[in-house]
Design a protein around this motif. Structure first.
Motif, PDB file in Angstrom:
ATOM      1  N   ALA B  22     -24.036  66.407 -13.098  1.00  0.00           N
ATOM      2  CA  ALA B  22     -23.698  66.333 -11.687  1.00  0.00           C
ATOM      3  C   ALA B  22     -22.721  67.446 -11.321  1.00  0.00           C
ATOM      4  CB  ALA B  22     -23.092  64.972 -11.373  1.00  0.00           C
ATOM      5  N   VAL B  23     -23.027  68.151 -10.223  1.00  0.00           N
ATOM      6  CA  VAL B  23     -22.113  69.161  -9.710  1.00  0.00           C
ATOM      7  C   VAL B  23     -21.306  68.512  -8.598  1.00  0.00           C
ATOM      8  CG1 VAL B  23     -21.936  71.361  -8.528  1.00  0.00           C
ATOM      9  CG2 VAL B  23     -23.718  71.011 -10.223  1.00  0.00           C
ATOM     10  N   ARG B  24     -20.001  68.443  -8.811  1.00  0.00           N
ATOM     11  CA  ARG B  24     -19.172  67.840  -7.765  1.00  0.00           C
ATOM     12  C   ARG B  24     -18.800  68.910  -6.749  1.00  0.00           C
ATOM     13  NH1 ARG B  24     -14.731  65.178 -11.078  1.00  0.00           N
ATOM     14  NH2 ARG B  24     -15.513  66.444 -12.787  1.00  0.00           N
ATOM     15  N   ALA B  25     -19.709  69.097  -5.807  1.00  0.00           N
ATOM     16  CA  ALA B  25     -19.613  70.242  -4.898  1.00  0.00           C
ATOM     17  C   ALA B  25     -18.484  70.097  -3.882  1.00  0.00           C
ATOM     18  CB  ALA B  25     -20.934  70.445  -4.179  1.00  0.00           C
ATOM     19  N   LEU B  26     -18.237  68.871  -3.433  1.00  0.00           N
ATOM     20  CA  LEU B  26     -17.143  68.640  -2.495  1.00  0.00           C
ATOM     21  C   LEU B  26     -16.348  67.452  -2.983  1.00  0.00           C
ATOM     22  CD1 LEU B  26     -18.668  68.804   1.095  1.00  0.00           C
ATOM     23  CD2 LEU B  26     -17.489  70.595  -0.133  1.00  0.00           C
ATOM     24  N   GLU B  27     -15.044  67.518  -2.826  1.00  0.00           N
ATOM     25  CA  GLU B  27     -14.216  66.394  -3.222  1.00  0.00           C
ATOM     26  C   GLU B  27     -13.140  66.205  -2.170  1.00  0.00           C
ATOM     27  OE1 GLU B  27     -13.343  65.300  -7.631  1.00  0.00           O
ATOM     28  OE2 GLU B  27     -11.600  66.330  -6.837  1.00  0.00           O
ATOM     29  N   ASN B  28     -13.166  65.053  -1.532  1.00  0.00           N
ATOM     30  CA  ASN B  28     -12.084  64.678  -0.646  1.00  0.00           C
ATOM     31  C   ASN B  28     -11.792  65.720   0.428  1.00  0.00           C
ATOM     32  OD1 ASN B  28     -10.214  62.861   0.154  1.00  0.00           O
ATOM     33  ND2 ASN B  28      -9.298  62.654  -1.875  1.00  0.00           N
ATOM     34  N   VAL B  29     -12.837  66.147   1.099  1.00  0.00           N
ATOM     35  CA  VAL B  29     -12.646  67.149   2.151  1.00  0.00           C
ATOM     36  C   VAL B  29     -12.344  66.457   3.472  1.00  0.00           C
ATOM     37  CG1 VAL B  29     -13.860  68.861   3.558  1.00  0.00           C
ATOM     38  CG2 VAL B  29     -14.058  68.918   1.077  1.00  0.00           C
ATOM     39  N   SER B  30     -11.234  66.809   4.069  1.00  0.00           N
ATOM     40  CA  SER B  30     -10.848  66.230   5.354  1.00  0.00           C
ATOM     41  C   SER B  30     -10.405  67.327   6.308  1.00  0.00           C
ATOM     42  CB  SER B  30      -9.676  65.247   5.183  1.00  0.00           C
ATOM     43  OG  SER B  30     -10.001  64.244   4.268  1.00  0.00           O
ATOM     44  N   PHE B  31     -10.883  67.251   7.530  1.00  0.00           N
ATOM     45  CA  PHE B  31     -10.352  68.119   8.590  1.00  0.00           C
ATOM     46  C   PHE B  31     -10.817  67.581   9.923  1.00  0.00           C
ATOM     47  CE2 PHE B  31     -14.445  69.865   7.430  1.00  0.00           C
ATOM     48  CZ  PHE B  31     -15.028  70.190   8.635  1.00  0.00           C
ATOM     49  N   ARG B  32     -10.187  68.034  10.961  1.00  0.00           N
ATOM     50  CA  ARG B  32     -10.565  67.596  12.294  1.00  0.00           C
ATOM     51  C   ARG B  32     -10.837  68.782  13.188  1.00  0.00           C
ATOM     52  NH1 ARG B  32      -6.714  62.573  14.090  1.00  0.00           N
ATOM     53  NH2 ARG B  32      -7.558  61.130  12.546  1.00  0.00           N
ATOM     54  N   VAL B  33     -11.736  68.581  14.129  1.00  0.00           N
ATOM     55  CA  VAL B  33     -11.988  69.602  15.134  1.00  0.00           C
ATOM     56  C   VAL B  33     -11.785  68.945  16.483  1.00  0.00           C
ATOM     57  CG1 VAL B  33     -13.585  71.347  15.950  1.00  0.00           C
ATOM     58  CG2 VAL B  33     -13.784  70.508  13.628  1.00  0.00           C
ATOM     59  N   ALA B  34     -10.835  69.477  17.260  1.00  0.00           N
ATOM     60  CA  ALA B  34     -10.579  68.903  18.575  1.00  0.00           C
ATOM     61  C   ALA B  34     -11.596  69.426  19.569  1.00  0.00           C
ATOM     62  CB  ALA B  34      -9.164  69.248  19.027  1.00  0.00           C
ATOM     63  N   LYS B  35     -11.698  68.724  20.676  1.00  0.00           N
ATOM     64  CA  LYS B  35     -12.598  69.145  21.734  1.00  0.00           C
ATOM     65  C   LYS B  35     -12.203  70.545  22.218  1.00  0.00           C
ATOM     66  CE  LYS B  35     -14.639  66.834  25.706  1.00  0.00           C
ATOM     67  NZ  LYS B  35     -14.460  67.866  26.714  1.00  0.00           N
ATOM     68  N   GLY B  36     -13.162  71.433  22.315  1.00  0.00           N
ATOM     69  CA  GLY B  36     -12.879  72.772  22.822  1.00  0.00           C
ATOM     70  C   GLY B  36     -12.212  73.691  21.820  1.00  0.00           C
ATOM     71  N   GLU B  37     -11.979  73.202  20.607  1.00  0.00           N
ATOM     72  CA  GLU B  37     -11.272  74.004  19.618  1.00  0.00           C
ATOM     73  C   GLU B  37     -12.265  74.697  18.688  1.00  0.00           C
ATOM     74  OE1 GLU B  37      -7.543  73.029  16.631  1.00  0.00           O
ATOM     75  OE2 GLU B  37      -9.325  71.788  16.501  1.00  0.00           O
ATOM     76  N   THR B  38     -11.893  75.875  18.183  1.00  0.00           N
ATOM     77  CA  THR B  38     -12.701  76.531  17.162  1.00  0.00           C
ATOM     78  C   THR B  38     -11.949  76.475  15.844  1.00  0.00           C
ATOM     79  OG1 THR B  38     -13.646  78.027  18.773  1.00  0.00           O
ATOM     80  CG2 THR B  38     -13.840  78.648  16.469  1.00  0.00           C
ATOM     81  N   VAL B  39     -12.587  75.849  14.864  1.00  0.00           N
ATOM     82  CA  VAL B  39     -11.982  75.755  13.543  1.00  0.00           C
ATOM     83  C   VAL B  39     -12.841  76.563  12.586  1.00  0.00           C
ATOM     84  CG1 VAL B  39     -11.495  74.208  11.615  1.00  0.00           C
ATOM     85  CG2 VAL B  39     -10.920  73.526  13.936  1.00  0.00           C
TER      86      VAL B  39
END
Lengths: 343, 335
Positions: B22-39
């Motif tokens: 198994a390739v653990r490609a992502l682990e515990n990824v968290s982020f937020r994108v607000a309305k109208g925002e570019t992340v």
């Protein structure tokens, strides 16, 4: 400094294929008329020289003729017109097929864009590096093995990787294989066609520094083709800017990027994203004009140029010298930095 | 107060089953994108940027599996949604711009028809009105002579024009979230600037949240309010753009900035990043996947990483971060 490579008035045309009107053209030809077929002016009347030990950058948009120019001067294809001189020897008249076995073939070598695609997938790294040595240096057996290992060492390629196939190597390692096989035959001029375009920044740095070290150690000249201006700025002494088959600006890299004189270069430099600056709003509108039979009396940039006037439509600007720089624009003088007059 | 996020990704983990484990490609990824925002999601290849986007869109490769986490689009958890719910959302509320416009477009259908298809399917436009509106969309993304171009096939257009068509398709139903996966890779810098202007302007006009995936730190800096730096499937740093450049806290971010050609006056000044990405199949992956390359490694690095507070202004997943500067420049607001 003596010029290592001197090309003068080089043009490369390709016949334009059966576009609209091909049938009509054929009919006219059958009825006895003499027909001039349309041509793509991929490279049009380009002259420049590369001195020994110099690094020259060639930049421009895709489709501007960079690759055609590079393939013509490395003699992979024949030129339509003009001269390509390596030292004092004229190479333009030798057909590309004959030049492939020429004694000077080894003096101009090329590093291609993505070694993953330009290296034969059935060749191990060893075989890929050994191939030019076999063909051009006629090395065999132990001498061949020794030479391959020396070159791999110079390029920082661990010897245990030599038995691997391209798909078993990482991007950075593949780039090293591509460089190693080009420098194996000790060229005087190395032509690099976007050698780092497929690499991540962290690997790109290593490869660029490798290239700089090799150049110092082996005294090669580089022609570095790239669309990444920030890399060209770091690696190159001089830069040539190309637009639709013509060189529109040439000069020392630092000066050209700090104070571009041709409107196209200005737009190009403004479009490069910078770490600590917000985007500047100088933008090119529209698409480049068609390279098929362009009007020989109009500036190629006319139509997209924010400064274009009627004169640009009727007179092709020549590549004029301004001090140590050359610019092909009617208004170059007005873009010059204040009172410093070109001597 | 920060406005309610358009998308909130929390604790996303993704695994790929392969023949060699198994390739653990992502682990515990968290982020937020607000309305109208570019992340911007920034990282080297293999860092998990695209996998994050694909997981959110629900278009992961069949070998991939979301093992944990939520991706909330309003009240809907995209990761737990049924195929029908997802189909309802995709195209209407979330749209994606893919990396290579030539391969993403249908090669045997005129581009105007392709836009009309989306309008009919997602945009509540009648079959009769769709072609005319498709031409309008082409005009909106800056294609000259749109009526004629609508009849063109993708192979008849340049890379920049194809990308404009992709943008028109993505924005046809006025989504609330746009995911742009390396939208300008393979385009010239001059075209890149124009396309990015277009995405930025349209996003502003429609009040869209944008996730901008790129490997070009300088481009991300110019085009986004916030940057999420990823390394080997982890979010290592998440900060407002100006803050991140002025004061990178994670060693990896600092080295990434130092390796960007634009930052140096000469080639010798550029610093390479030591080592390479760890093999994500390994069973003994350290909690911090950067620790084996890290110049600031300490004993505490063997402990589980600090967890991302999803609304922290400047988040860094490191036990020994670079010191915060005392004078912090006023951060540019996200708007």
């Amino acid at each position: 400094m003596t010029a290592l490579l001197d090309i003068a008035d080089v043009s490369k045309w390709f016949p334009a294929g059966a576009g609209p009107g091909a049938w009509a053209r054929l009919k006219r030809r059958l009825s006895g008329g003499v027909e001039k077929l349309p041509k793509v002016y991929a490279v049009d009347d380009v002259s420049f020289a590369i001195a020994k030990g110099e690094t020259v950058g060639l930049v421009g948009e895709s489709g501007c003729g960079k690759s055609t120019l590079v393939r013509a001067l490395t003699r992979l294809i024949d030129v339509s017109q003009g001269s390509v001189k390596l030292g004092s020897r004229e190479l333009a008249l030798k057909p590309a097929r004959v030049f492939a076995r020429d004694r000077d073939r080894a003096r101009i070598q090329m590093v291609f864009q993505d070694a993953g695609e330009s290296v034969n997938p059935r060749f191990t790294a060893f075989a890929a590096i050994a191939d030019p040595l076999r063909r051009l240096r006629k090395l065999r057996g132990n001498a061949l093995k020794e030479r391959v290992e020396t070159v791999a060492g110079q390029c920082g390629l661990p010897l245990q990787l030599l038995s691997r196939f391209p798909h078993q190597l990482s991007g950075g390692q593949r780039a090293r294989v591509g460089i190693a096989r080009a420098i194996a035959v000790e060229p005087d001029l190395l032509v690099l066609d976007e050698p780092t375009a497929a690499l991540d920044v962290s690997v790109q740095v290593v490869v660029l520094q490798l290239l700089q070290r090799l150049k110092k150690e082996l005294g090669m000249s580089y022609l570095f083709v790239s669309h990444d201006l920030s890399v060209v700025r770091l690696l190159c002494d001089r830069v040539l800017v190309m637009y639709l088959g013509k060189i529109v600006e040439a000069g020392p890299a630092a000066k050209v990027f700090e104070h571009p004189l041709h409107p196209y270069t200005q737009a190009l430099v403004a479009a490069v994203p910078r770490l600590h600056e917000t985007a500047s709003r100088l933008r090119l509108t529209g698409e480049p004009r068609s390279p098929i039979d362009p009007d020989p009396n109009a500036c190629r940039f006319y139509g997209r140029c924010p400064h274009g006037v009627d004169a640009c439509k009727t007179t092709m600007p020549a590549l004029d010298a301004f001090g140590d720089r050359q610019v092909a624009c009617h208004f170059a003088e007005s873009f010059l930095p204040q009172p410093r007059i070109a001597s | 107060m920060t406005p309610a996020p358009a998308l909130s990704v929390e604790g996303l983990s993704v695994e790929f089953r392969t023949r060699s484990g198994a390739v653990r490609a992502l682990e515990n990824v968290s982020f937020r994108v607000a309305k109208g925002e570019t992340v911007a999601l920034v990282g080297e290849s293999g860092s998990g940027k695209s996998v994050t986007a694909y997981a959110v869109m629900g278009i992961l490769d069949p070998a991939g599996r979301v093992t944990a986490g939520r991706a909330m689009l309003g009240d809907l958890d995209l990761l737990a949604a049924t195929p029908k719910e997802l189909a309802n959302v995709r195209g209407r509320k979330i749209a994606m711009i893919f990396q290579n416009p030539r391969t993403a477009l249908n090669p045997i259908r005129p581009v105007g028809r392709q836009i009309a298809d989306v309008l009919i399917c997602h945009g509540n436009v009648s079959r009769r009105a769709a072609p005319a509106q498709a031409v309008e969309m082409l005009r909106a993304v800056g294609i000259t002579d749109p009526a004629r171009r609508a009849k063109a096939y993708p192979f008849e257009m340049s890379g920049g024009m194809c990308q404009r068509v992709m943008i028109a398709i993505a924005l046809a139903a006025k989504p609330t979230l746009l995911i742009a996966d390396e939208p300008t890779t393979g385009l010239d810098v001059t075209t890149q600037a124009v396309i990015m202007d277009l995405i930025n302007d349209l996003a502003k006009e429609l009040g869209m949240a944008t996730i901008f995936i790129t490997h070009d730190l300088a481009l991300a800096g110019q085009r986004s309010a916030r940057i999420v730096v990823m390394h080997a499937g982890h979010v290592v740093e998440n900060a407002p753009t100006a803050d991140l450049f002025a004061n990178p806290r994670h060693p990896y971010t600092a080295e990434l900035i130092a390796a960007t050609p634009d930052s140096a006056a000469s080639l010798d000044e550029l610093a390479a990043i030591a080592g390479s990405l760890p093999d994500l199949r390994r069973a003994d992956l350290p909690p911090c996947r950067y620790s084996e390359r890290c110049p600031r490694k300490i004993a505490a690095c063997a402990q589980p990483l600090p967890l991302a507070a999803p609304d922290a202004a400047h988040f860094v997943a490191c036990w020994n971060p670079l010191p915060a500067q005392v004078v912090v420049a006023p951060t540019v607001s996200a708007a």
